[in-house]
Scaffold this motif. Structure first.
Motif, PDB file in Angstrom:
ATOM      1  N   ASP A 181      -8.878  -2.159  -1.003  1.00 38.57           N
ATOM      2  CA  ASP A 181      -9.766  -1.112  -1.501  1.00 38.57           C
ATOM      3  C   ASP A 181      -9.359  -0.730  -2.929  1.00 38.57           C
ATOM      4  OD1 ASP A 181     -11.836   0.685  -1.458  1.00 38.57           O
ATOM      5  OD2 ASP A 181     -10.726   2.248  -0.421  1.00 38.57           O
ATOM      6  N   GLY A 212      -6.910  -1.381  -6.620  1.00 37.99           N
ATOM      7  CA  GLY A 212      -5.488  -1.250  -6.915  1.00 37.99           C
ATOM      8  C   GLY A 212      -5.136  -1.825  -8.272  1.00 37.99           C
ATOM      9  N   THR A 265      -6.356  -4.163 -13.341  1.00 39.27           N
ATOM     10  CA  THR A 265      -6.881  -3.328 -12.271  1.00 39.27           C
ATOM     11  C   THR A 265      -7.693  -4.195 -11.316  1.00 39.27           C
ATOM     12  OG1 THR A 265      -8.763  -2.767 -13.678  1.00 39.27           O
ATOM     13  CG2 THR A 265      -6.938  -1.197 -13.626  1.00 39.27           C
ATOM     14  N   THR A 270       0.870  -1.176   0.000  1.00 37.98           N
ATOM     15  CA  THR A 270       0.000   0.000   0.000  1.00 37.98           C
ATOM     16  C   THR A 270       0.909   1.229   0.000  1.00 37.98           C
ATOM     17  OG1 THR A 270      -0.131   0.282   2.400  1.00 37.98           O
ATOM     18  CG2 THR A 270      -1.710  -1.252   1.398  1.00 37.98           C
ATOM     19  N   PRO A 271       0.360   2.424  -0.161  1.00 30.34           N
ATOM     20  CA  PRO A 271       1.215   3.619  -0.084  1.00 30.34           C
ATOM     21  C   PRO A 271       1.901   3.771   1.273  1.00 30.34           C
ATOM     22  CG  PRO A 271      -0.857   4.165  -1.131  1.00 30.34           C
ATOM     23  CD  PRO A 271      -0.989   2.752  -0.613  1.00 30.34           C
ATOM     24  N   GLU A 287      -4.674   0.231  -2.966  1.00 29.54           N
ATOM     25  CA  GLU A 287      -4.951   1.571  -2.437  1.00 29.54           C
ATOM     26  C   GLU A 287      -4.895   1.562  -0.923  1.00 29.54           C
ATOM     27  OE1 GLU A 287      -6.935   4.285  -4.325  1.00 29.54           O
ATOM     28  OE2 GLU A 287      -6.644   3.370  -6.269  1.00 29.54           O
ATOM     29  N   LYS A 301     -12.390  -3.271  -5.096  1.00 34.37           N
ATOM     30  CA  LYS A 301     -12.447  -3.523  -3.665  1.00 34.37           C
ATOM     31  C   LYS A 301     -12.933  -4.958  -3.467  1.00 34.37           C
ATOM     32  CE  LYS A 301     -14.699  -1.955   0.557  1.00 34.37           C
ATOM     33  NZ  LYS A 301     -15.604  -0.946   1.147  1.00 34.37           N
TER      34      LYS A 301
END
Length: 82
Positions: A62, A64, A41, A7-8, A78, A44
């Protein structure tokens, strides 16, 4: 095959797996060893990680993107929910 879920904010999972089920935007799909190269892609939904010997982990992402190349799966999520 090797799986990373990122994740980020953090690296959520990193390790060898037998299979991973992913919530694609066109429907769920499974990635196994020697899978064809793809970029897709993700919606969720639930990510089911099979590590072998009846060891299964479930994560909810969620959305990504996933890249599969040369027995390495990278999920850029995400967020991981829960």
């Amino acid at each position: 095959m090797f799986l990373e879920i990122i994740t980020p904010d953090e690296k959520v999972f990193s390790g060898e797996v037998v299979a991973v089920n992913l919530p694609g935007t066109e429907g769920p799909f499974e990635v196994l060893n020697n899978h064809a190269a793809i970029i897709s892609t993700l919606d969720k939904g639930n990510v089911k990680i099979s590590e072998g010997h009846n060891q299964v982990k479930n994560l909810v992402i969620d959305g990504g993107i996933v890249e599969v190349l040369n027995n390495k799966v990278i999920v850029l999520a995400e967020a991981v929910i829960g």
